[in-house]
Scaffold this active site. Structure first.
Site, PDB file in Angstrom:
ATOM      1  N   ASN A 145       0.860  -1.182   0.000  1.00 15.44           N
ATOM      2  CA  ASN A 145       0.000   0.000   0.000  1.00 15.44           C
ATOM      3  C   ASN A 145       0.898   1.235   0.000  1.00 15.44           C
ATOM      4  O   ASN A 145       1.528   1.547   1.004  1.00 15.44           O
ATOM      5  CB  ASN A 145      -0.913  -0.021   1.234  1.00 15.44           C
ATOM      6  CG  ASN A 145      -1.778   1.229   1.334  1.00 15.44           C
ATOM      7  OD1 ASN A 145      -1.910   1.987   0.376  1.00 15.44           O
ATOM      8  ND2 ASN A 145      -2.360   1.451   2.505  1.00 15.44           N
ATOM      9  N   TRP A 146       0.946   1.913  -1.135  1.00 15.74           N
ATOM     10  CA  TRP A 146       1.849   3.060  -1.267  1.00 15.74           C
ATOM     11  C   TRP A 146       1.322   4.307  -0.567  1.00 15.74           C
ATOM     12  O   TRP A 146       2.049   5.281  -0.426  1.00 15.74           O
ATOM     13  CB  TRP A 146       2.077   3.369  -2.744  1.00 15.74           C
ATOM     14  CG  TRP A 146       2.893   2.338  -3.478  1.00 15.74           C
ATOM     15  CD1 TRP A 146       3.227   1.079  -3.041  1.00 15.74           C
ATOM     16  CD2 TRP A 146       3.471   2.457  -4.785  1.00 15.74           C
ATOM     17  NE1 TRP A 146       3.968   0.423  -3.985  1.00 15.74           N
ATOM     18  CE2 TRP A 146       4.136   1.237  -5.071  1.00 15.74           C
ATOM     19  CE3 TRP A 146       3.478   3.465  -5.741  1.00 15.74           C
ATOM     20  CZ2 TRP A 146       4.804   1.023  -6.275  1.00 15.74           C
ATOM     21  CZ3 TRP A 146       4.138   3.246  -6.941  1.00 15.74           C
ATOM     22  CH2 TRP A 146       4.793   2.047  -7.202  1.00 15.74           C
ATOM     23  N   LYS A 147       0.052   4.302  -0.201  1.00 18.43           N
ATOM     24  CA  LYS A 147      -0.570   5.460   0.455  1.00 18.43           C
ATOM     25  C   LYS A 147      -0.343   6.723  -0.401  1.00 18.43           C
ATOM     26  O   LYS A 147      -0.357   6.640  -1.629  1.00 18.43           O
ATOM     27  CB  LYS A 147      -0.060   5.595   1.886  1.00 18.43           C
ATOM     28  CG  LYS A 147      -0.242   4.285   2.675  1.00 18.43           C
ATOM     29  CD  LYS A 147       0.048   4.418   4.144  1.00 18.43           C
ATOM     30  CE  LYS A 147      -0.141   3.073   4.816  1.00 18.43           C
ATOM     31  NZ  LYS A 147       0.038   3.161   6.286  1.00 18.43           N
ATOM     32  N   HIS A 166      -9.479   0.681   5.170  1.00 19.58           N
ATOM     33  CA  HIS A 166      -8.176   0.858   5.802  1.00 19.58           C
ATOM     34  C   HIS A 166      -8.326   1.787   7.003  1.00 19.58           C
ATOM     35  O   HIS A 166      -9.136   2.709   6.998  1.00 19.58           O
ATOM     36  CB  HIS A 166      -7.167   1.435   4.801  1.00 19.58           C
ATOM     37  CG  HIS A 166      -5.760   1.425   5.290  1.00 19.58           C
ATOM     38  ND1 HIS A 166      -5.276   2.380   6.170  1.00 19.58           N
ATOM     39  CD2 HIS A 166      -4.735   0.584   5.046  1.00 19.58           C
ATOM     40  CE1 HIS A 166      -4.011   2.110   6.431  1.00 19.58           C
ATOM     41  NE2 HIS A 166      -3.655   1.030   5.762  1.00 19.58           N
ATOM     42  N   GLU A 186      -6.731   4.221   8.072  1.00 21.40           N
ATOM     43  CA  GLU A 186      -6.583   5.659   7.806  1.00 21.40           C
ATOM     44  C   GLU A 186      -7.828   6.225   7.145  1.00 21.40           C
ATOM     45  O   GLU A 186      -8.188   7.387   7.368  1.00 21.40           O
ATOM     46  CB  GLU A 186      -5.339   5.889   6.944  1.00 21.40           C
ATOM     47  CG  GLU A 186      -4.062   5.610   7.728  1.00 21.40           C
ATOM     48  CD  GLU A 186      -2.862   5.261   6.869  1.00 21.40           C
ATOM     49  OE1 GLU A 186      -1.812   4.981   7.458  1.00 21.40           O
ATOM     50  OE2 GLU A 186      -2.981   5.255   5.622  1.00 21.40           O
ATOM     51  N   GLU A 216      -5.109  -5.405  10.585  1.00 19.56           N
ATOM     52  CA  GLU A 216      -4.094  -4.390  10.848  1.00 19.56           C
ATOM     53  C   GLU A 216      -4.337  -3.757  12.214  1.00 19.56           C
ATOM     54  O   GLU A 216      -5.224  -2.921  12.354  1.00 19.56           O
ATOM     55  CB  GLU A 216      -4.099  -3.320   9.740  1.00 19.56           C
ATOM     56  CG  GLU A 216      -5.483  -2.890   9.270  1.00 19.56           C
ATOM     57  CD  GLU A 216      -5.447  -1.651   8.395  1.00 19.56           C
ATOM     58  OE1 GLU A 216      -4.441  -1.440   7.722  1.00 19.56           O
ATOM     59  OE2 GLU A 216      -6.426  -0.892   8.420  1.00 19.56           O
ATOM     60  N   GLY A 255       2.744   2.117  10.955  1.00 19.74           N
ATOM     61  CA  GLY A 255       3.627   3.265  10.820  1.00 19.74           C
ATOM     62  C   GLY A 255       4.268   3.726  12.112  1.00 19.74           C
ATOM     63  O   GLY A 255       4.888   4.780  12.175  1.00 19.74           O
ATOM     64  N   SER A 311       3.526  -2.861  10.287  1.00 22.20           N
ATOM     65  CA  SER A 311       4.988  -2.738  10.401  1.00 22.20           C
ATOM     66  C   SER A 311       5.711  -4.056  10.118  1.00 22.20           C
ATOM     67  O   SER A 311       6.608  -4.453  10.855  1.00 22.20           O
ATOM     68  CB  SER A 311       5.377  -2.188  11.779  1.00 22.20           C
ATOM     69  OG  SER A 311       4.891  -0.872  11.948  1.00 22.20           O
ATOM     70  N   GLY A 357       3.093  -1.302   4.273  1.00 20.43           N
ATOM     71  CA  GLY A 357       3.051   0.142   4.069  1.00 20.43           C
ATOM     72  C   GLY A 357       4.407   0.687   3.656  1.00 20.43           C
ATOM     73  O   GLY A 357       4.850   0.526   2.527  1.00 20.43           O
ATOM     74  N   GLY A 358       5.085   1.333   4.594  1.00 17.70           N
ATOM     75  CA  GLY A 358       6.343   2.017   4.290  1.00 17.70           C
ATOM     76  C   GLY A 358       7.387   1.152   3.612  1.00 17.70           C
ATOM     77  O   GLY A 358       8.106   1.614   2.710  1.00 17.70           O
TER      78      GLY A 358
END
Length: 252
Positions: free
Chosen positions: A9-11, A96, A98, A168, A174, A214, A235-236
């Site tokens: 997920n590049w967000k 998600h 967010e 999640e 994050g 993470s 994610g990151g």
């Protein structure tokens, strides 16, 4: 056999040049390496058509980060399931944390999106999970049960087998914090058990459940080795090929 998946997920990251470069690198990696899992990405919506052009042979799945619960209409800024289907996107993330936190999404709206995605032949990746406060209060099992039932239990047995669930823990997204493999496995088994109660064990055993919180190159193998964890929503670490590829290799 449940499908094994590593999804990135590049967000809201990457300009168009950097996004294109990472897609090309990822495609080259996929062609040069035999992976033991499916590889998916969810780039910003601006880059979905570019991703489909680059991954023209479907070596890598392309997913949107969200989709509307409405089929069409005056919903400025939204993406419809028909729009996604028309460019051959594989599916969409739904619910998600967010989107829940910043855009007011809830399990009822997620239910509408999941149903619509399935009706249009898209794969819904339904995200759920508890906050730190809910975990500390010992509510995590009940929270995840309610989320799963509200968003998914209007589906038929055939439909729910097409859903991918991404657990999640919100407190591990994050933050650098990660649920231990045992904590993650506990929730994954819990979710599968909830589905089994409703649809039977045979159906539950076909549902892929990913862990999103993470996941890193140095913990991916241990997390993916748990019996009810079928991959990760990353994610990151999905923003750098070096990290993402090592996570993919967690299945090797």
């Amino acid at each position: 056999m449940r499908r094994k998946i590593v999804a990135g997920n590049w967000k809201m990251n990457k300009n168009v040049i950097d996004a294109q470069q990472l897609m090309i690198q990822l495609l080259e990696y996929k062609k040069e390496n035999s992976t033991q899992c499916e590889v998916w990405i969810a780039p910003p919506s601006l880059y979905l058509m570019m991703a489909k052009d680059i991954f023209e042979k479907d070596e890598i799945g392309v997913f949107s980060q969200d989709m509307s619960e409405f089929e069409s209409g005056a919903y400025t800024g939204e993406l419809s399931a028909d729009m996604l289907e028309s460019i051959d996107v594989n599916g969409s993330l739904i619910g998600h944390s967010e989107r829940r936190q910043y855009h007011g999404e809830n399990d009822e709206s997620c239910n509408k999106k999941v149903k619509l995605a399935l009706d249009k032949g898209l794969i819904p990746v339904y995200c759920n999970g508890e906050t730190l406060e809910q975990r500390k209060a010992g509510q995590h099992l009940d929270i995840v049960k309610t989320q799963t039932e509200t968003a998914l239990f209007t589906l038929s047995a055939d439909e729910i087998k097409k859903v991918v669930i991404a657990y999640e823990p919100v407190w591990a997204i994050g933050t650098g914090e990660t649920a231990s493999p045992e904590q993650a496995q506990e929730i994954h088994a819990h979710i599968r058990g909830i589905i089994a109660e409703k649809y039977g064990q045979e159906v539950a055993d076909e549902v892929s459940i990913l862990y999103g919180g993470s996941v890193k190159p140095d913990n991916a193998k241990e997390i993916f080795s748990q019996p009810d964890i079928d991959g990760g929503l990353i994610g990151g670490a999905a923003l750098k090929l070096e990290d993402f590829s090592k996570i993919i290799e967690g299945f090797n």
